[in-house]
Design a protein around this motif. Sequence first.
Motif, mmCIF file in Angstrom:
data_model
loop_
_atom_site.group_PDB
_atom_site.id
_atom_site.type_symbol
_atom_site.label_atom_id
_atom_site.label_comp_id
_atom_site.label_asym_id
_atom_site.label_seq_id
_atom_site.Cartn_x
_atom_site.Cartn_y
_atom_site.Cartn_z
ATOM 1 N N LYS A 77 35.591 -20.420 -15.009
ATOM 2 C CA LYS A 77 35.440 -21.267 -13.819
ATOM 3 C C LYS A 77 33.971 -21.643 -13.657
ATOM 4 C CE LYS A 77 39.583 -21.228 -11.796
ATOM 5 N NZ LYS A 77 40.368 -22.410 -11.546
ATOM 6 N N GLU A 78 33.773 -22.919 -13.360
ATOM 7 C CA GLU A 78 32.427 -23.411 -13.063
ATOM 8 C C GLU A 78 32.565 -24.445 -11.959
ATOM 9 O OE1 GLU A 78 29.299 -24.083 -16.223
ATOM 10 O OE2 GLU A 78 29.814 -26.149 -15.691
ATOM 11 N N ASP A 79 31.882 -24.222 -10.863
ATOM 12 C CA ASP A 79 31.984 -25.108 -9.694
ATOM 13 C C ASP A 79 33.437 -25.287 -9.252
ATOM 14 O OD1 ASP A 79 29.187 -25.495 -9.702
ATOM 15 O OD2 ASP A 79 29.373 -27.145 -11.140
ATOM 16 N N GLY A 80 34.211 -24.202 -9.341
ATOM 17 C CA GLY A 80 35.598 -24.223 -8.889
ATOM 18 C C GLY A 80 36.573 -24.896 -9.837
ATOM 19 N N LYS A 81 36.101 -25.339 -10.994
ATOM 20 C CA LYS A 81 36.971 -26.005 -11.965
ATOM 21 C C LYS A 81 37.058 -25.177 -13.242
ATOM 22 C CE LYS A 81 36.089 -30.625 -10.294
ATOM 23 N NZ LYS A 81 35.787 -31.993 -10.615
ATOM 24 N N THR A 82 38.221 -25.232 -13.889
ATOM 25 C CA THR A 82 38.391 -24.534 -15.156
ATOM 26 C C THR A 82 37.755 -25.355 -16.265
ATOM 27 O OG1 THR A 82 40.444 -23.527 -14.403
ATOM 28 C CG2 THR A 82 40.055 -23.565 -16.777
#
Length: 104
Positions: free
Chosen positions: A86-91
């Motif tokens: 996860k990065e900035d709430g995105k996979t």
Amino acid sequence: MTSGFRSPELCLKINSSITSQHCKAEAVDFECPGKDNAEVCDWIYQNLDFDQMILEFYVPGEPNSGWCHVSYIPEKGRKQFLRAFKEDGKTKYKPVIGKAIDLI
């Protein structure tokens, strides 16, 4: 095993893609209790045929974190090895270069 075949309806309910290999009964998500998930993925990479393998949401230093996603197709598979995080709430997905255990 934590997840195998999923109907398109189930995929929609769990915010998964209806184009997932799970919908075609070509993929499974699993963990091996007592084994580091990165080590399990490395063993599969070295010893088995597969289409795509994803070490999902593994946290280096936490051997029981995440899980292994492995897909198989009868024709020649891609032998693609990725890591999901996860990065900035995105996979996001990155290729694993070398061994997954090197992430530790």
